[in-house]
Write a protein that holds these residues in place. Structure first.
Motif, PDB file in Angstrom:
ATOM      1  N   ASP A 239       0.819  -1.212   0.000  1.00 31.32           N
ATOM      2  CA  ASP A 239       0.000   0.000   0.000  1.00 31.32           C
ATOM      3  C   ASP A 239       0.847   1.253   0.000  1.00 31.32           C
ATOM      4  O   ASP A 239       0.375   2.321   0.345  1.00 31.32           O
TER       5      ASP A 239
ATOM      6  N   LYS B  93       4.983   7.437  -0.856  1.00 32.83           N
ATOM      7  CA  LYS B  93       3.535   7.666  -0.850  1.00 32.83           C
ATOM      8  C   LYS B  93       2.787   6.442  -0.331  1.00 32.83           C
ATOM      9  O   LYS B  93       2.877   5.357  -0.897  1.00 32.83           O
TER      10      LYS B  93
ATOM     11  N   ARG C  71      -0.888   4.577   0.475  1.00 34.09           N
ATOM     12  CA  ARG C  71      -2.175   4.585  -0.218  1.00 34.09           C
ATOM     13  C   ARG C  71      -3.363   4.475   0.735  1.00 34.09           C
ATOM     14  O   ARG C  71      -4.414   5.034   0.469  1.00 34.09           O
ATOM     15  N   GLU C  72      -3.208   3.746   1.814  1.00 33.99           N
ATOM     16  CA  GLU C  72      -4.359   3.508   2.687  1.00 33.99           C
ATOM     17  C   GLU C  72      -3.895   3.262   4.106  1.00 33.99           C
ATOM     18  O   GLU C  72      -2.704   3.142   4.391  1.00 33.99           O
TER      19      GLU C  72
ATOM     20  N   ALA D 195      -8.776   4.087   1.818  1.00 41.77           N
ATOM     21  CA  ALA D 195      -7.787   4.901   1.131  1.00 41.77           C
ATOM     22  C   ALA D 195      -7.611   6.223   1.873  1.00 41.77           C
ATOM     23  O   ALA D 195      -8.586   6.803   2.377  1.00 41.77           O
TER      24      ALA D 195
ATOM     25  N   ASP E  62      -4.450  13.342  -5.563  1.00 45.48           N
ATOM     26  CA  ASP E  62      -3.474  12.457  -6.173  1.00 45.48           C
ATOM     27  C   ASP E  62      -3.056  13.079  -7.494  1.00 45.48           C
ATOM     28  O   ASP E  62      -3.703  12.877  -8.531  1.00 45.48           O
TER      29      ASP E  62
ATOM     30  N   ASP F 121      -0.517   8.910  -9.962  1.00 42.28           N
ATOM     31  CA  ASP F 121      -0.714   7.691  -9.181  1.00 42.28           C
ATOM     32  C   ASP F 121       0.356   7.533  -8.110  1.00 42.28           C
ATOM     33  O   ASP F 121       0.160   6.805  -7.134  1.00 42.28           O
TER      34      ASP F 121
END
Length: 713
Positions: A50, A55, A57-58, A68, A527, A530
């Motif tokens: 993740d 970075k 993500r969740e 998220a 974001d 990505d």
């Protein structure tokens, strides 16, 4: 202002048998209707990928569900394993250097004291979402990432969590073979080794072992650090949809409690940053921690998830200080300052158990992720403090700031000799509602029955505080386009009268309402790509029910007032700008003031200590090729006050503004070996990190180097 008393709160049994509650939740889960969306996987069987570099993500901890970060209406910063490694961070303070809006006070040289949005704390630490309520310097050897939740978080985490909190996510077993080791050597005899071994035994059984040993000196004269830790973890799939994870950690930390230097004329005295004030040899501090954790996860055939987590921890801690207890009489070598001494022994036993049930279902076109959970806990603490009496002079000079006069320790009339037992029973519910693809609501409510029994062992007097805490959280998320989330958030948290460490409770305070913290927040999460995320948050944090004595000689004259407010703005940026360029950092504007007089020396308009109005930080890593990369970081903090006590007569000690640069080089030797060089304070800037008071100020390190060799097989 008038005195506010609690009333109408039910008494009675506080701790309910956790197994009974778990059984009841399980029965409710089994009875769920077929509307619940079927789900065949079991969460957290594997450590999820993740994070993309810096970075994340969740997170699970923020909502107790897989959510998220973009869908959580709250300012959250995550320091990933990759960033921790690149910066060669060895402590929480180092790992969070580039997190906007977070600072650290000195913590009397024996514990971590982060500051979130103008609120300092020694108690708002969690590990894997469960309370880690002990005072020590936490290591990162067994940590996958560090999550920082800003603003009150009581709906999920319970009492405290007032300005923010830190959650460490531990490394857990996976089905991937890991053979990692590192050796670090650096300035000031920095010597540290770590190991991370993960071994799948079968498709249903995995074992992981993390270990660490450090034996280092410091840029501060006479200061040393010795610590070691070991953390074995076992993951078992005992049924197709049932996992059990068991872990144990033993950790020891021995060091010198460093209270820094003193001040004169409104600023730190001018001495070499290495100079120790007081007596380093007479200032030992040590901690021993044993902790056991158990996680049971099950997914029912109808997709309902059940999770039960238990943590038991046993800590013994001792610290002693021979330190500068007063300002200098001048700024020459002959100028004197007073020296004080005390020690403290603390034992703490913690037990916490959480049970969460997660249901996913639809009502028409509206999607729900519904959480119901319970938490039960018991915490027992003993404190024994002694004051030091000097056999001779209790002063020293700036030219010779070490005082080696023999010290005798004994209890004074005000020293603590106490036992505190706290019990908690909590119920919380939360609904994450997806009205449309563009509009989501998170609403939750928690009720804590929080009871503290305090015993003064000196005279046998006992005091009880009994609080029923109701902590709501409401958030709205709007997505005008898929990569962009706009949010609004409102939340409340409380601090019980026994304090964040539950260390003292007088009869006069026991019936006062707990301190209350309200947070209003607007923000955006974008974001950009990505692999690159930008965040912004605008907030107001209000602190009320602050205790004020109308008569300093009469403890029964306490009244409560709305006394502190923080207005702020935060910007964050993490991830890949290009395939070769990684960044992490941000900007924070923090206006933290006392809105009313709290004491004779903390008047209305005084600024909260150790909170600069403006901070900026940015860490960069650029990879020139697959084998060679470089890092560069910049940290800027405007001036701040060393203490809350600010009077027109002064002197009000100010820590000057500063800008510090860090750097790194990375070399991949071959597929198994990597080396890196980290340079702290690249341009050898003279500055001051933090303070505990006007007379305890920590100088920053001169230029320092760390060379790390990493091996993976």
């Amino acid at each position: 202002m008038s005195q506010v008393k609690k009333g109408g709160q039910a008494k009675g049994c506080l701790i309910i048998n956790a197994s009974i509650c778990s059984a009841l939740v399980g029965m409710a889960v089994s009875a769920m209707s077929g509307e619940v969306q079927a789900q065949t996987h079991l969460p957290a069987v594997e450590v999820k990928a993740d994070a993309e570099g810096y970075k994340a993500r969740e997170t699970i901890a923020a909502t107790k569900t897989d959510t998220a970060l973009r869908d959580i209406p709250q300012s959250i910063s995550v320091v990933t394993k990759k960033q921790i490694e690149d910066q060669a961070a060895q402590s929480l303070a180092e790992a969070l250097l580039y997190v906007p809006g977070v600072g650290f006070a000195q913590g009397e040289g024996n514990r971590e004291t982060p500051i979130f949005r103008g609120v300092s704390t020694t108690g708002d630490f969690f590990v894997d979402g469960i309370r880690d309520d002990v005072q020590y310097y936490r290591d990162l050897y067994n940590i996958e990432r560090v999550e920082v939740f800003k603003g009150p978080n009581a709906m999920i985490f319970g009492r405290g969590a007032t300005g923010g909190l830190i959650n460490r996510v531990t490394k857990t077993p996976t089905q991937t073979v890991i053979r990692d080791a590192s050796l670090t050597l650096g300035s000031n005899s920095n010597r540290r080794a770590t190991v991370d071994i993960n071994q799948p035994i079968s498709e249903n059984l995995s074992f992981r072992l993390n270990g660490m040993y450090e034996d280092s000196d410091s840029y501060r004269d006479g200061v040393s650090i010795k610590r070691k830790g070991i953390n074995p973890t076992l993951l078992m799939r005992i049924a197709p949809k049932t996992n059990v994870t068991l872990g144990y950690e033993h950790f020891e930390d021995d060091r010198i409690a460093d209270r820094g230097i003193t001040s004169f004329g409104g600023r730190p005295v001018s001495v070499d940053p290495s100079t120790f004030f007081g007596n380093a040899a007479g200032s030992p501090t040590w901690t021993k921690l044993d902790a056991f954790t158990a996680l049971i996860e099950h997914t029912f055939d109808n997709g309902v998830e059940l999770r039960n987590r238990t943590r038991w921890a046993d800590q013994d801690k001792f610290y002693q200080n021979v330190f500068a207890s007063g300002p200098a009489s001048g700024n020459t070598a002959a100028s004197t300052f007073s020296v004080g001494a005390y020690n403290n022994m603390t034992t703490r036993r913690n037990f916490f158990n959480q049970t969460d049930a997660i249901f996913k279902f639809n009502t028409g076109e509206v999607k729900h992720t519904f959480l119901v959970g319970t938490e039960f806990g018991e915490q027992e603490t003993t404190n024994f403090r002694q004051t030091g009496t000097f056999a001779g002079s209790s002063t020293a000079t700036l030219g010779n700031p070490t005082n080696t006069t023999p010290v005798t320790y004994a209890q004074s009339a005000t020293d603590a000799n106490s036992r505190t037992k706290a019990k908690i029973a909590a119920l919380y519910i939360q609904d994450q509602i997806e009205l449309t693809k563009q509009l989501q609501i998170i609403a939750g409510l928690r009720y804590d029955k929080f009871q503290v029994d305090f015993r003064n062992n000196r005279n046998g007097a006992t005091t009880r505080s009994d609080d029923g805490l109701v902590s709501p959280r409401v958030g709205l998320v709007f997505k005008p386009i898929a990569p962009l989330s706009l949010y609004a958030n409102y939340s409340i948290a409380y601090q019980p009268r026994a304090g964040e460490q539950l260390g003292s409770l007088s009869a006069a305070d026991a019936d006062l309402k707990p301190e209350k913290f309200k947070n209003y927040e607007l923000g955006a999460k974008w974001d950009v790509t990505d692999k690159l995320a930008a965040t912004a948050a605008l907030y107001r944090l209000e602190r009320s029910n602050m205790r004020v004595l109308l008569d300093p000689n009469n403890p029964n004259s306490a009244v409560l007032t709305d006394g502190q407010r923080t207005d702020g703005f935060e910007l964050g940026l993490t991830g890949y700008v290009t395939n070769n360029w990684s960044v992490s950092g941000g900007y924070a504007y923090t206006d933290a003031i006392f809105t009313k007089a709290i004491s004779a020396t903390v008047q209305a308009g005084a600024r909260v200590a150790m909170v600069p109005k403006n901070t900026f930080s940015l860490w960069n890593r650029y990879d020139f090729s697959e084998r060679v990369g470089a890092g560069l970081g910049a940290i800027h903090r405007t001036k701040s006050f060393a203490a809350n006590e600010q009077t027109p007569a002064g002197p009000n000690v100010i820590l000057p503004a500063y800008t510090r640069f860090d750097a790194a080089m990375f070399v991949k030797i071959d597929k198994n070996w990597r080396a890196q060089l980290n340079v702290e304070n690249l341009f050898d800037k003279e500055y001051f990190i933090n303070a505990h008071s006007n007379t305890n100020i920590t100088p920053g390190s001169p230029r320092a180097f760390r060379v790390t060799l990493n091996a993976s097989f």
